[in-house]
Design a protein around this motif. Structure first.
Motif, PDB file in Angstrom:
ATOM      1  N   LEU A 106       0.830  -1.197   0.000  1.00 49.39           N
ATOM      2  CA  LEU A 106       0.000   0.000   0.000  1.00 49.39           C
ATOM      3  C   LEU A 106       0.869   1.254   0.000  1.00 49.39           C
ATOM      4  O   LEU A 106       0.577   2.217  -0.721  1.00 49.39           O
ATOM      5  CB  LEU A 106      -0.946   0.005   1.197  1.00 49.39           C
ATOM      6  N   ASP A 107       1.930   1.253   0.798  1.00 47.66           N
ATOM      7  CA  ASP A 107       2.829   2.409   0.847  1.00 47.66           C
ATOM      8  C   ASP A 107       3.454   2.677  -0.522  1.00 47.66           C
ATOM      9  O   ASP A 107       3.552   3.827  -0.965  1.00 47.66           O
ATOM     10  CB  ASP A 107       3.947   2.185   1.868  1.00 47.66           C
ATOM     11  N   ALA A 108       3.894   1.608  -1.199  1.00 47.80           N
ATOM     12  CA  ALA A 108       4.525   1.773  -2.509  1.00 47.80           C
ATOM     13  C   ALA A 108       3.550   2.377  -3.507  1.00 47.80           C
ATOM     14  O   ALA A 108       3.911   3.251  -4.317  1.00 47.80           O
ATOM     15  CB  ALA A 108       5.033   0.420  -3.020  1.00 47.80           C
ATOM     16  N   THR A 109       2.310   1.934  -3.440  1.00 50.99           N
ATOM     17  CA  THR A 109       1.306   2.465  -4.360  1.00 50.99           C
ATOM     18  C   THR A 109       0.975   3.908  -4.035  1.00 50.99           C
ATOM     19  O   THR A 109       0.857   4.758  -4.929  1.00 50.99           O
ATOM     20  CB  THR A 109       0.035   1.607  -4.305  1.00 50.99           C
ATOM     21  N   MET A 110       0.796   4.217  -2.755  1.00 49.48           N
ATOM     22  CA  MET A 110       0.515   5.594  -2.347  1.00 49.48           C
ATOM     23  C   MET A 110       1.629   6.524  -2.812  1.00 49.48           C
ATOM     24  O   MET A 110       1.377   7.636  -3.293  1.00 49.48           O
ATOM     25  CB  MET A 110       0.375   5.682  -0.826  1.00 49.48           C
ATOM     26  N   LEU A 111       2.888   6.072  -2.693  1.00 49.56           N
ATOM     27  CA  LEU A 111       4.016   6.891  -3.104  1.00 49.56           C
ATOM     28  C   LEU A 111       3.993   7.136  -4.607  1.00 49.56           C
ATOM     29  O   LEU A 111       4.251   8.250  -5.074  1.00 49.56           O
ATOM     30  CB  LEU A 111       5.333   6.219  -2.709  1.00 49.56           C
ATOM     31  N   SER A 112       3.660   6.084  -5.379  1.00 49.49           N
ATOM     32  CA  SER A 112       3.581   6.227  -6.827  1.00 49.49           C
ATOM     33  C   SER A 112       2.510   7.238  -7.217  1.00 49.49           C
ATOM     34  O   SER A 112       2.728   8.104  -8.067  1.00 49.49           O
ATOM     35  CB  SER A 112       3.287   4.873  -7.474  1.00 49.49           C
ATOM     36  N   VAL A 113       1.347   7.119  -6.583  1.00 51.20           N
ATOM     37  CA  VAL A 113       0.257   8.044  -6.868  1.00 51.20           C
ATOM     38  C   VAL A 113       0.646   9.462  -6.463  1.00 51.20           C
ATOM     39  O   VAL A 113       0.404  10.433  -7.198  1.00 51.20           O
ATOM     40  CB  VAL A 113      -1.029   7.599  -6.144  1.00 51.20           C
ATOM     41  N   TRP A 114       1.270   9.577  -5.295  1.00 50.97           N
ATOM     42  CA  TRP A 114       1.655  10.888  -4.805  1.00 50.97           C
ATOM     43  C   TRP A 114       2.636  11.591  -5.741  1.00 50.97           C
ATOM     44  O   TRP A 114       2.539  12.795  -5.995  1.00 50.97           O
ATOM     45  CB  TRP A 114       2.265  10.767  -3.409  1.00 50.97           C
ATOM     46  N   ARG A 115       3.572  10.837  -6.283  1.00 42.69           N
ATOM     47  CA  ARG A 115       4.540  11.439  -7.200  1.00 42.69           C
ATOM     48  C   ARG A 115       3.846  12.056  -8.406  1.00 42.69           C
ATOM     49  O   ARG A 115       4.240  13.117  -8.895  1.00 42.69           O
ATOM     50  CB  ARG A 115       5.544  10.370  -7.654  1.00 42.69           C
TER      51      ARG A 115
END
Length: 222
Positions: A106-115
């Motif tokens: 979930l963290d990896a996905t949130m980071l991708s979206v955030w970028r």
């Protein structure tokens, strides 16, 4: 720049109708990114695309139809932030099993979206404008219902993503996903609006971490 409406209509033969529509939507997007959705008029789009006023009317019955097509483009591009290659790669990477593995995914996905949010803030502002415009549209307008449809699409994808993340981590959700997906999307919207206001990257990342922790509280090992 002067246009001859009648003489330039044959320009449609140079591009297919769909290609011409895409050209006009791209011109509308360029205008909207600079000046907001209120700047998208038939005349302004014609000038931006360097075509006649008549060609725009040939491709779109009304300004609302043109803006509706623009909003559909905005929706598609914003959803790609959640469905793009970066997200798929983050899901495919081995992260083990268990609660921590789920949190890592979930963290990896949130980071991708955030970028992607931070890279193209003006597009997210348009996203917000389009939602408001849709909600204000009268029944029967091409704009009516677009915002609601956007929410349904987002909810469907997020539910699928959370289910896939849990299965990949040998976890299961303890509540129906419909219970948490709506709240999660509202959380993301809140983070987005806060960041657009203060551009505080650290605060936004911390908020996404809190969202991940909240979601993982509804999961347990299979």
């Amino acid at each position: 720049m002067q246009h001859s409406d009648a003489s330039t209509v044959p320009m449609l033969t140079r591009l297919s109708a769909e290609q011409r529509r895409e050209q006009l939507v791209s011109a509308a997007l360029s205008l909207a990114l600079r000046q907001g959705l209120d700047a998208v008029t038939v005349r302004a789009v014609a000038d931006q695309a360097d075509v006649s006023f008549g060609i725009v009317h040939y491709c779109f019955d009304s300004k609302d139809a043109l803006v509706a097509a623009l909003i559909e483009r905005i929706i598609t591009e914003q959803l790609e932030a959640f469905t793009g290659d970066d997200v798929l790669r983050s899901m495919a990477e081995p992260a083990g099993i268990g609660a921590q593995a789920l949190a890592d995914r979930l963290d990896a996905t949130m980071l991708s979206v955030w970028r992607k949010i931070a890279e193209f803030p003006d597009r997210w502002i348009l996203h917000s404008e389009s939602m408001v415009m849709s909600f204000r549209a009268e029944p029967g307008s091409p704009l009516h219902g677009i915002g609601e449809r956007q929410n349904r699409i987002a909810e469907h994808f997020v539910a699928q993503f959370l289910q896939a993340a849990a299965e990949a981590s040998a976890m299961t959700w303890t509540v129906p996903l419909t219970t948490v997906v709506g709240a999660a999307l509202q959380w993301v919207d809140g983070i987005l609006y806060g960041w657009l206001s203060d551009r505080d990257d650290d605060a936004a990342r911390s908020a996404f971490e809190l969202l991940t922790g909240w979601l993982c509280g509804f999961a347990r090992p299979v």
